[in-house]
Motif scaffolding. Structure first.
Motif, PDB file in Angstrom:
ATOM      1  N   GLU A  30       2.359  27.994  35.418  1.00 13.75           N
ATOM      2  CA  GLU A  30       3.330  28.746  36.227  1.00 13.75           C
ATOM      3  C   GLU A  30       3.679  30.093  35.607  1.00 13.75           C
ATOM      4  O   GLU A  30       3.899  31.071  36.314  1.00 13.75           O
ATOM      5  CB  GLU A  30       4.598  27.912  36.477  1.00 13.75           C
ATOM      6  N   MET A  89       9.102  26.831  32.494  1.00 15.36           N
ATOM      7  CA  MET A  89       7.894  26.730  33.323  1.00 15.36           C
ATOM      8  C   MET A  89       6.714  26.238  32.497  1.00 15.36           C
ATOM      9  O   MET A  89       6.685  26.401  31.282  1.00 15.36           O
ATOM     10  CB  MET A  89       7.509  28.112  33.857  1.00 15.36           C
ATOM     11  N   TYR A 145       2.831  33.633  37.709  1.00 22.30           N
ATOM     12  CA  TYR A 145       3.963  34.393  38.235  1.00 22.30           C
ATOM     13  C   TYR A 145       3.598  35.753  38.854  1.00 22.30           C
ATOM     14  O   TYR A 145       3.960  36.024  40.008  1.00 22.30           O
ATOM     15  CB  TYR A 145       5.038  34.546  37.148  1.00 22.30           C
ATOM     16  N   ARG A 176       2.023  35.187  42.198  1.00 17.24           N
ATOM     17  CA  ARG A 176       2.964  34.707  43.238  1.00 17.24           C
ATOM     18  C   ARG A 176       3.765  35.885  43.792  1.00 17.24           C
ATOM     19  O   ARG A 176       3.997  35.965  45.000  1.00 17.24           O
ATOM     20  CB  ARG A 176       3.909  33.657  42.654  1.00 17.24           C
TER      21      ARG A 176
END
Ligand code: ATP
Ligand code: MG
Length: 367
Positions: A101, A97, A105, A108
């Motif tokens: 990202e 990633m 994480y 998300r």
């Protein structure tokens, strides 16, 4: 100050083996607490218990005055519901990633999306100084950068508590010292309560508001670094926190309530030390003298000084460590700065600064 995290008589057994034994701790809001102890003493297990990655066998854990673990009452709050940010020794950065990202994480997982997500990731990366690297692949980062990404990921979801488990031990010395300063600065800025695990006493002393010294699953002493250094309550703490001279001595006499105690050793040392406990003539005790609390000089035959023989000289960067023979046993003295070379075998005079020798409280007699 309000209480951020409290452990009450926490015990963790793996089968017959007790990894954490009757640990009680109170951590105030905004504090930086370091858990210090040798390998296998239960540091990681204690962190995992706080994080909810392990369930205690007995006792209870509260975060922000909410019980998160209490097996006796069947309470167990899952890790993702404890509002904790964690940074571990292995970076645990996903190599496939990007930096963005990796940090995104935890958000998300919490279903944060779109502009809100971008803004919060950006902010967390700014805190660790990586805002320009967000599109880079994590594999292209240096060890220090990876650890910053791990830190940004721990911060991004606005945790109430930060847990660090030896986060710098994979880095080289220079980088470790640099990141240590950054970390302390970041904690000051954010005011985030932090619990930090290490077996490196220099790291503990530099980072901690308070140090918790652990040995074999138990807490031996809790205190400010200077307190542990000056008044260890056990030989284990004295040995772990400093490189003090520790040796056995016999009590000759004592003056209470001042605690001034006259001592001698079998090898022929005679000196005074401070003791917090009442002692009697003939008692065998352990004494601590920091090598930096001593003065070494040329011998001039005067009686106020102790006469010693120089055995060994070791240069240690900004200081020099001398080993002398005092009362038939080796004794270390540290002198700051560059000093003129002393010949081994030379006669020297030694003076222990008044008030710096201390009797270490004995096991079982500890206050
Ligand atoms: N899941 C487990 N099952 C059995 N024993 C375990 C388990 N986890 C930890 N232990 C044992 O508990 C003890 C404490 O382990 P822990 O990892 O907490 O030590 P530590 O202080 O973090 O050590 P280090 O400095 O080496 O990381 C060790 O003896 C370990 O072998
Ligand atoms: Mg560990």
């Amino acid at each position: 100050m309000s209480l951020k995290c409290e452990l009450k008589s926490v015990r963790k057994a793996f089968g017959a083996f007790v990894a954490v034994d009757d640990v009680s701790l109170r951590i105030e809001d905004g504090e930086f607490v370091v858990i210090l102890g040798p390998s296998g003493c239960g540091k990681t297990t204690t962190m995992r218990l706080i994080a909810g990655l392990e369930n205690p066998t007995d006792g209870s854990i509260a975060i922000d005055n909410r019980i998160v673990s209490d097996p006796g009452r069947g309470v167990f709050v899952r890790p993702e519901r404890r509002d904790i940010g964690m940074v571990f020794q292995s970076y645990a950065i996903w190599p496939h990633m990007t930096v963005f990202e990796n940090v995104a994480y935890p958000l998300r997982v919490r279903r944060v999306r779109g502009a809100d997500l971008s803004r919060r990731v950006q902010q967390a990366l700014e805190v660790v100084g990586l805002e320009k690297e967000l599109k880079r692949s994590a594999t292209a980062l240096s060890g220090g950068q990876m650890q910053r990404v791990a830190l940004a990921r721990a911060l991004v979801a606005n945790p109430t508590l930060l847990l660090f488990d030896e986060p710098l031990s994979n880095l080289d010395l220079k980088l470790r010292e640099h990141l240590r300063i950054e970390l302390k600065e970041l904690q000051r800025r954010t005011g985030l309560t932090s619990i930090y695990v290490t077996h490196d006493q220099a790291e503990a002393v530099e980072l901690a508001d308070r140090i918790v010294v652990m040995d074999a699953g138990r807490v031996v002493q809790v205190g400010r670094p200077a307190e542990l250094y000056a008044r260890p309550n056990a030989k284990f703490v004295a040995e772990f926190i400093s490189s003090a001279n520790i040796f056995e001595a016999i009590v000759v006499s004592q003056q209470m309530p001042q605690g001034d105690t006259e001592l001698k050793t079998e090898g022929g040392r005679a000196f005074s030390a401070h003791s917090d406990e009442i002692l009697h003539e003939g008692d065998r005790v352990e004494v601590m003298i920091h090598p930096e609390d001593c003065i070494l000089d040329e011998s001039d035959g005067s009686r106020d000084w102790l006469h010693v023989e120089l055995l060994q000289t070791r240069y240690q960067g900004t200081s020099t460590r001398y080993t002398v023979r005092w009362g038939n046993a080796p004794f270390d003295v540290i002198v700051q700065g560059t000093t003129s070379e002393l010949t081994e075998g030379a006669e020297k005079r030694l003076r222990v600064r008044p008030g710096s020798a201390r009797v270490i409280p004995q096991e079982g007699r500890r206050p």
